[in-house]
Design a protein around this motif. Sequence first.
Motif, PDB file in Angstrom:
ATOM      1  N   UNK A  32       0.824  -1.198   0.000  1.00 48.04           N
ATOM      2  CA  UNK A  32       0.000   0.000   0.000  1.00 48.04           C
ATOM      3  C   UNK A  32       0.856   1.245   0.000  1.00 48.04           C
ATOM      4  N   UNK A  33       2.092   1.109   0.348  1.00 48.10           N
ATOM      5  CA  UNK A  33       2.980   2.261   0.301  1.00 48.10           C
ATOM      6  C   UNK A  33       3.330   2.556  -1.136  1.00 48.10           C
ATOM      7  N   UNK A  34       3.174   3.770  -1.528  1.00 49.86           N
ATOM      8  CA  UNK A  34       3.391   4.096  -2.930  1.00 49.86           C
ATOM      9  C   UNK A  34       4.877   4.258  -3.227  1.00 49.86           C
ATOM     10  N   UNK A  35       5.686   4.468  -2.201  1.00 49.36           N
ATOM     11  CA  UNK A  35       7.099   4.699  -2.487  1.00 49.36           C
ATOM     12  C   UNK A  35       7.959   3.640  -1.819  1.00 49.36           C
ATOM     13  N   UNK A  36       9.187   3.585  -2.265  1.00 49.13           N
ATOM     14  CA  UNK A  36      10.105   2.614  -1.673  1.00 49.13           C
ATOM     15  C   UNK A  36      10.508   3.107  -0.295  1.00 49.13           C
ATOM     16  N   UNK A  37      10.962   2.177   0.463  1.00 45.87           N
ATOM     17  CA  UNK A  37      11.397   2.557   1.805  1.00 45.87           C
ATOM     18  C   UNK A  37      12.869   2.270   1.926  1.00 45.87           C
ATOM     19  N   UNK A  38      13.550   3.123   2.606  1.00 39.45           N
ATOM     20  CA  UNK A  38      14.977   2.947   2.797  1.00 39.45           C
ATOM     21  C   UNK A  38      15.246   1.652   3.528  1.00 39.45           C
ATOM     22  N   UNK A  39      16.046   0.811   2.947  1.00 42.67           N
ATOM     23  CA  UNK A  39      16.313  -0.483   3.599  1.00 42.67           C
ATOM     24  C   UNK A  39      16.959  -0.339   4.958  1.00 42.67           C
ATOM     25  N   UNK A  40      17.686   0.742   5.134  1.00 42.72           N
ATOM     26  CA  UNK A  40      18.303   0.956   6.442  1.00 42.72           C
ATOM     27  C   UNK A  40      17.254   1.071   7.521  1.00 42.72           C
ATOM     28  N   UNK A  41      16.218   1.780   7.204  1.00 46.08           N
ATOM     29  CA  UNK A  41      15.154   1.987   8.179  1.00 46.08           C
ATOM     30  C   UNK A  41      14.456   0.672   8.447  1.00 46.08           C
ATOM     31  N   UNK A  42      14.258  -0.083   7.412  1.00 45.04           N
ATOM     32  CA  UNK A  42      13.644  -1.400   7.523  1.00 45.04           C
ATOM     33  C   UNK A  42      14.304  -2.247   8.574  1.00 45.04           C
ATOM     34  N   UNK A  43      15.614  -2.394   8.436  1.00 38.10           N
ATOM     35  CA  UNK A  43      16.289  -3.404   9.262  1.00 38.10           C
ATOM     36  C   UNK A  43      16.258  -3.036  10.719  1.00 38.10           C
ATOM     37  N   UNK A  44      16.304  -1.754  11.010  1.00 43.32           N
ATOM     38  CA  UNK A  44      16.330  -1.403  12.437  1.00 43.32           C
ATOM     39  C   UNK A  44      15.012  -1.750  13.093  1.00 43.32           C
ATOM     40  N   UNK A  45      13.918  -1.509  12.383  1.00 38.80           N
ATOM     41  CA  UNK A  45      12.629  -1.828  13.001  1.00 38.80           C
ATOM     42  C   UNK A  45      12.457  -3.328  13.078  1.00 38.80           C
ATOM     43  N   UNK A  46      12.994  -4.006  12.114  1.00 34.98           N
ATOM     44  CA  UNK A  46      12.896  -5.472  12.125  1.00 34.98           C
ATOM     45  C   UNK A  46      13.644  -6.023  13.320  1.00 34.98           C
ATOM     46  N   UNK A  47      14.799  -5.469  13.557  1.00 33.45           N
ATOM     47  CA  UNK A  47      15.570  -5.934  14.703  1.00 33.45           C
ATOM     48  C   UNK A  47      14.801  -5.718  15.989  1.00 33.45           C
ATOM     49  N   UNK A 254      -8.769   5.820   4.002  1.00 36.71           N
ATOM     50  CA  UNK A 254      -8.386   6.948   4.842  1.00 36.71           C
ATOM     51  C   UNK A 254      -7.510   7.936   4.134  1.00 36.71           C
ATOM     52  N   UNK A 255      -6.822   7.460   3.128  1.00 38.61           N
ATOM     53  CA  UNK A 255      -6.000   8.403   2.397  1.00 38.61           C
ATOM     54  C   UNK A 255      -6.878   9.425   1.686  1.00 38.61           C
ATOM     55  N   UNK A 256      -8.040   8.981   1.258  1.00 36.93           N
ATOM     56  CA  UNK A 256      -8.927   9.900   0.568  1.00 36.93           C
ATOM     57  C   UNK A 256      -9.654  10.817   1.523  1.00 36.93           C
ATOM     58  N   UNK A 257      -9.912  10.308   2.678  1.00 39.26           N
ATOM     59  CA  UNK A 257     -10.760  11.062   3.590  1.00 39.26           C
ATOM     60  C   UNK A 257      -9.962  11.997   4.455  1.00 39.26           C
ATOM     61  N   UNK A 258      -9.572  13.089   3.886  1.00 38.70           N
ATOM     62  CA  UNK A 258      -8.790  14.081   4.607  1.00 38.70           C
ATOM     63  C   UNK A 258      -9.775  15.130   5.116  1.00 38.70           C
ATOM     64  N   UNK A 340       0.353  11.247   0.002  1.00 40.57           N
ATOM     65  CA  UNK A 340       0.669  12.140  -1.107  1.00 40.57           C
ATOM     66  C   UNK A 340       1.046  13.522  -0.597  1.00 40.57           C
ATOM     67  N   UNK A 341       0.248  14.016   0.329  1.00 39.04           N
ATOM     68  CA  UNK A 341       0.538  15.338   0.877  1.00 39.04           C
ATOM     69  C   UNK A 341       1.812  15.317   1.700  1.00 39.04           C
ATOM     70  N   UNK A 345       4.878  17.805   0.996  1.00 43.03           N
ATOM     71  CA  UNK A 345       5.365  18.744   2.005  1.00 43.03           C
ATOM     72  C   UNK A 345       6.822  18.472   2.364  1.00 43.03           C
ATOM     73  N   UNK A 346       7.165  17.215   2.508  1.00 37.81           N
ATOM     74  CA  UNK A 346       8.551  16.889   2.850  1.00 37.81           C
ATOM     75  C   UNK A 346       9.503  17.348   1.759  1.00 37.81           C
ATOM     76  N   UNK A 347       9.075  17.142   0.549  1.00 37.71           N
ATOM     77  CA  UNK A 347       9.910  17.550  -0.573  1.00 37.71           C
ATOM     78  C   UNK A 347      10.075  19.067  -0.563  1.00 37.71           C
ATOM     79  N   UNK A 348       8.975  19.739  -0.345  1.00 38.20           N
ATOM     80  CA  UNK A 348       9.010  21.195  -0.282  1.00 38.20           C
ATOM     81  C   UNK A 348       9.969  21.662   0.809  1.00 38.20           C
ATOM     82  N   UNK A 349       9.849  21.077   1.982  1.00 39.71           N
ATOM     83  CA  UNK A 349      10.667  21.515   3.106  1.00 39.71           C
ATOM     84  C   UNK A 349      12.144  21.262   2.848  1.00 39.71           C
ATOM     85  N   UNK A 350      12.421  20.143   2.225  1.00 38.16           N
ATOM     86  CA  UNK A 350      13.823  19.856   1.951  1.00 38.16           C
ATOM     87  C   UNK A 350      14.396  20.880   0.976  1.00 38.16           C
ATOM     88  N   UNK A 351      13.640  21.168  -0.052  1.00 36.82           N
ATOM     89  CA  UNK A 351      14.101  22.148  -1.032  1.00 36.82           C
ATOM     90  C   UNK A 351      14.235  23.527  -0.397  1.00 36.82           C
TER      91      UNK A 351
END
Lengths: 530, 197
Positions: A32-47, A254-258, A340-341, A345-351
Amino acid sequence: MSLPSGHTMGHTDQVAQRRARCSDIYQRRLSSRSEKVNPGIHSSSHQQQDGEAAMHGAHMDSSVRYTPYAISPYNRKGSFRKQDQTHVNMEREQKPPERRMEGNMPDGTLGSWFKITVPFGIKYNEKWLLNLIRNECSVPFIPVEFHYENMHASFFVENASIAYALKNVSGKIWDEDNEKISIFVNPAGIPHFAQKELKSEKVEKIKLAMNQQCDVSQEALDIQRLPFYPDMMTRDTKMASNPGKCMAASLHVHEENIPMVMSAVGMDKWKGTEPGGKCADRSPVCTTFSDNSSNINSILELFPKLLCLDGQQSPRPTLCGTEAHKTLPTCKGSFFGSEMLKNLVLQFLQQYYLIYDSGDRQGLLSAYHDEACFSLSIPFNPEDSAPSSLCKYFKDSRNIKILKDPYLKGELLRHTKRDIVDSLSALPKTQHDLSSFLVDMWCQTEWMLCFSVNGVFKEVEGQSQGSVLAFTRTFIATPGSSSSLCIVNDKLFVWDTSHQGTQSALFTLVPTAFSSVPAFSQEQQKMLPS
Amino acid sequence: MRKCRSHWSQGDRERHQRRSHYYEGPHTSHSSCGGRTREEVVTPPLPEHAAAGSPMAMSVDFKTYVDQACRAAEEFVNIYYETMDKRRRALTRLYLDKATLIWNGNVVSGLDALNNFFDTLPSSEFQVNMLDCQPVHEQATQSQTTVLVVTSGTVKFDGNKQHYFNQNFLLTAQSTPNNTVWKIASDCFRFQDWSSG
């Protein structure tokens, strides 16, 4: 309504079925996640999960990754299943007629509520699990508000002796993989639903449909505070036939119901299809990130706090007592409303902060609307006599509570992007800590987004070099070209946490799964003046 | 209402008189007296409205919007926090029906939910130290006059330690020929030290 026993089907059939359901649920969560997730983040939560598994002796399917931040705060788990409806009906039938849903015992005193938790209970079908427990439990019980919370299954019972009996069931029941099932019992505060009589049937349905984040050991947290979408239940019944699909579907719903304030119209504009109004060419900001999906990884890496959507550790269970003591709702982390939002927003803030911290803020011209507004404030502290690192912001500070001079009132509100960027350029050079950012998306309509960013930054030059200040910055933005944002209002509030005498919590290591992420990313460190 | 008059400034009294006039108008559905008018944020009519009947459209300059925003913000903040502290049950009158509040990351949407939420919140003592406001650009609001109000200060909720807080509001104007009534469309509240709260 008869409750089927847990052994009507062949054992192996059941195992296969449940395994399939189990991994189906996990797979759908991931997909359901539209984007890839950093594998680094993955492993820490898995641990982290492995550690917990070892402790509880429960089995964790090692081929499945758990990504807590993949799920929006409204959809940690969903139980949009018909079984829940019947569960409520059953509950109602069994309840003594004189007892209303407000937790009052017949003699008028409040009952004792206990939270019963089955660790990793998310693997188990609700009915199956409750049956299993019932078969072993020496006393009958009525489970209230069965829900899944993170990886666990929980429900409440309103009686100490029942809670005790349930506790004794722990370790005496096994699942189909022959793993022992544990049961944990904790006293709970007066659950929200017991505080007020629930009048409408609708609310009942919502309660069950949205029994997530419903940690009722916090008295003040009320399901009615979650957005209510009347057509939710009709959607749910369609999903009921395929429980495995429920998880992904509920995420989608829920993604639609903002929460929409001004308009119920869709959000197409935010997908970057149509540019807004008079935003001038914004190439410096827009062209930096052209490929959304690959950049999300780096963005998410920079904003670890934002990924931990429920940034607060679990609340301490309160002993229910005779005092009707109101507690504050648990403070939570960022709220975005939708994936999506969030990405937008994250992209905007980074830029934005890349340019803001670069030493030349002229590049921000393209981020602002021609007629944008900007103002900044620092706290007004009469006791503050010592010069602080805020003094450089003092002359620009607009506080209309104390500022009565109409000329200054006008002057200190910067208007037009040229004025704004000039005034920003005159402010001290900074280095923002993106990993400290916490964002509240608190208003969105078809035409605008309004969000507030809380975080910390460092001063990188001058007398206060190295000092850390905290800020809250509110942006109101309209859709721009190339899925970017065009700022129309910008309000900055800066304060010094040391003067408050309280340690900035933004600096405090809120427990996240990513404590290994450095405060400044490598990219940012390169930007720091040598 | 009478018992509160001593707390009102002269400006408040003048506005109150205008308010009473407003409520006696033909489009009101309820009487003017009672606690209701205290929980309304009211300012003089918006410039456009005053010019609505004139043959030439009056262009309203930015300064006018700024002044109007400041007036709304000042009036609003006085009423809001006093109502929050002393007349909590009336607080939701300041919100639009579909208003949303994000309170330390908790989302509360719609009047019913808001009523519930404020009811369960412990009693409060707010001290506002900072107030700022900006008129929101019409492009973002499709000409629905809106003001961004930002406050900061301290709050002590009963049974809890004191917190520094920041709060943001979007106020929208509901205009009548006689005056403007401002209501909260969106509200965002955070403790500055939220994670230790």
